[in-house]
Every structure is written in structure tokens, then in C-alpha cells.
Design an enzyme around this catalytic site. Structure first.
Site, PDB file in Angstrom:
ATOM      1  N   ASP A  64       1.226  -1.478  -0.015  1.00  0.00           N
ATOM      2  CA  ASP A  64      -0.562   0.059   0.070  1.00  0.00           C
ATOM      3  C   ASP A  64       0.859   1.480   0.064  1.00  0.00           C
ATOM      4  OD1 ASP A  64      -2.156   2.269   0.679  1.00  0.00           O
ATOM      5  OD2 ASP A  64      -2.768   1.268   1.931  1.00  0.00           O
ATOM      6  N   TYR A 163      -8.005  15.669  -6.564  1.00  0.00           N
ATOM      7  CA  TYR A 163      -7.716  14.722  -7.869  1.00  0.00           C
ATOM      8  C   TYR A 163      -6.146  15.960  -8.104  1.00  0.00           C
ATOM      9  CZ  TYR A 163      -6.361  11.950 -11.233  1.00  0.00           C
ATOM     10  OH  TYR A 163      -5.599  10.911 -12.423  1.00  0.00           O
TER      11      TYR A 163
END
Length: 248
Positions: A64, A163
Site C-alpha cells: 500500500d 485529485y
């Protein structure tokens, strides 16, 4: 791509979409590929798309990239097991649909920054340690986005929240990496590849139907191969690719 045969590439976010396409194409080009993902079983499943004599060159590793400690541990292990890292493809990225002005989105924003920005920075830092130690020609590729260059999304698309800023950061980080690699005196290239809309899990099918034109993951992967295939004296700093007719 002959210069990369039998050398080691790490691809983050390799479980699906762009990362999966890149991992498979690099194996087909003769590289030993370590595909990092949280959904490691999906990286393992990619082997069925490879010829039997190539399947052993794709290695699935759970990682991760939003967790710095995992990155350090995994990259150290890869360096030891595979005699160094020669190519890093920073592909891992996430999108969260919410708005900056809402009070309940702090977790979502941190998730995007931790993966899209800090995950890229920490992965590159750890790959650099290996590249510098072994002293071979190396290459880092950041999978960026047109969102990192001031291009707004279609009016009908969901709010991109943090984003777009995360991709702006990648654009800036690419130049910082270029300068730092030069100062390091090691022959390490860095490239930002900024696709337009790519048909991946990031958005729903309805969004792609609304936009009407988009890239496939394989289109981005072919651009990665092009960038890596340049001779030692050529560095593609930024490559922007769009589907023909894209209105964004």
C-alpha cells in the site's frame, strides 16, 4: 527496449487498468517486473495473459503506497532479491468524489494526497537508493494526467476534489526529480506521462459514455515503452497523450 532486457522494473498500482497493462508489456519486452498492489491476487492473475515462458518474470508483491513504512520495507526487499531496481513506474493513484468546501471530506483528501503525491515521492526515494547503489542507467516514470496541467474535466463529471491538485504536484515533482537526479551525478532519467481520459476503474461507465472518446490502458502502456526506448542521451520530460477528438 533492448537496453532493459533482464533488468528489473517496479510498477505501483499494478492490479488493474494502466498499471496492469504496463506490467504485462514490460514483461513481454524482456524485463523482470515486480507489480505492487494492495489487491495482490489480481497481479497474480495477470500471469494468465502472458506466455508460459514469461510468467515467471512477473512477481506480485503486496504494498500500500500510502503507507511509508510498507514502501521502505518492500523496496528494500526488492533491491536485495533482484539485485537492484532499474525502472520505476509510479502508476498508483486514487480518486475520491467529494467537494473541497464540504466539512466531512478530510479523510478522502488525505487518502488522495497520501497515495498520489506522498506515495510517489516515497517510492521514488526508495527506488533512487537502489539505483544509486548499483550505478546503472535507470529511469523513473510518473503516470501523471492532463489534470496536472490546468485542464478542467468535463462539466458533467463529478467533483475532482483534491485529485487535480495532486496531479499538479506530480508535474512540479517531475522537474524537481530531474534536477535532483542531475545533481546526484547518476544517469537516472525521469518522465511524466499525462494521459487524457483513460477507460479504467476510476470512473463509471456512464461517465465514459458521456465523454464519448477515451484512451485504453494499452495506449498509455505503449507510451511508457516509447519513453523507455529512447537512447541514453535522450530524455522525454513530459509526454501528453489524448484520444482523438477529446473535448477536455
Amino acid at each position: 527496449m533492448d537496453q532493459w532486457k533482464n533488468r528489473t522494473a517496479v510498477v505501483t498500482g499494478a492490479s488493474s487498468g494502466i498499471g496492469a497493462a504496463i506490467a504485462k508489456d514490460l514483461v513481454k519486452a524482456g524485463m523482470i517486473v515486480i507489480g505492487l498492489a494492495r489487491r495482490v491476487e489480481q497481479v497474480e492473475a495477470l500471469k494468465k495473459d502472458l506466455h508460459a515462458n514469461l510468467q515467471g518474470n512477473l512477481h506480485a508483491v503486496k504494498c500500500d503506497v500510502s503507507i511509508e513504512e510498507e514502501i521502505v520495507k518492500v523496496f528494500t526487499s526488492i533491491d536485495e532479491k533482484f539485485n537492484g531496481i532499474d525502472v520505476l513506474i509510479n502508476n498508483a493513484g486514487i480518486f475520491r468524489e467529494t467537494e473541497l468546501i464540504k466539512a466531512d471530506n478530510s479523510t478522502a483528501m488525505r487518502e488522495v494526497i497520501d497515495t498520489n503525491v506522498m506515495g510517489l515521492v516515497f517510492s521514488t526515494r526508495e527506488a533512487y537508493k537502489s539505483m544509486a547503489k548499483h550505478g546503472r542507467n535507470s529511469h523513473v516514470v510518473h503516470i501523471n494526467s492532463i489534470a496536472g496541467h490546468g485542464i478542467p474535466f468535463h462539466a458533467g463529471m463529478p467533483s475532482t476534489n483534491i485529485y487535480n491538485p495532486s496531479k499538479y504536484a506530480v508535474t512540479s515533482i517531475t522537474e524537481i526529480h530531474r534536477q535532483e537526479f542531475i545533481r546526484s551525478k547518476h544517469h537516472i532519467k525521469v518522465t511524466s506521462i499525462s494521459p487524457g481520459v483513460v477507460k479504467t476503474e476510476l470512473f463509471s461507465d456512464e461517465i465514459f459514455e458521456m465523454i464519448g472518446t477515451y484512451l485504453e490502458s494499452e495506449d498509455v502502456s505503449q507510451s511508457v515503452l516509447h519513453v523507455l526506448g529512447t537512447p541514453p542521451h535522450v530524455q522525454i520530460h513530459e509526454l501528453t497523450i489524448k484520444p482523438f477528438g477529446e473535448a477536455l
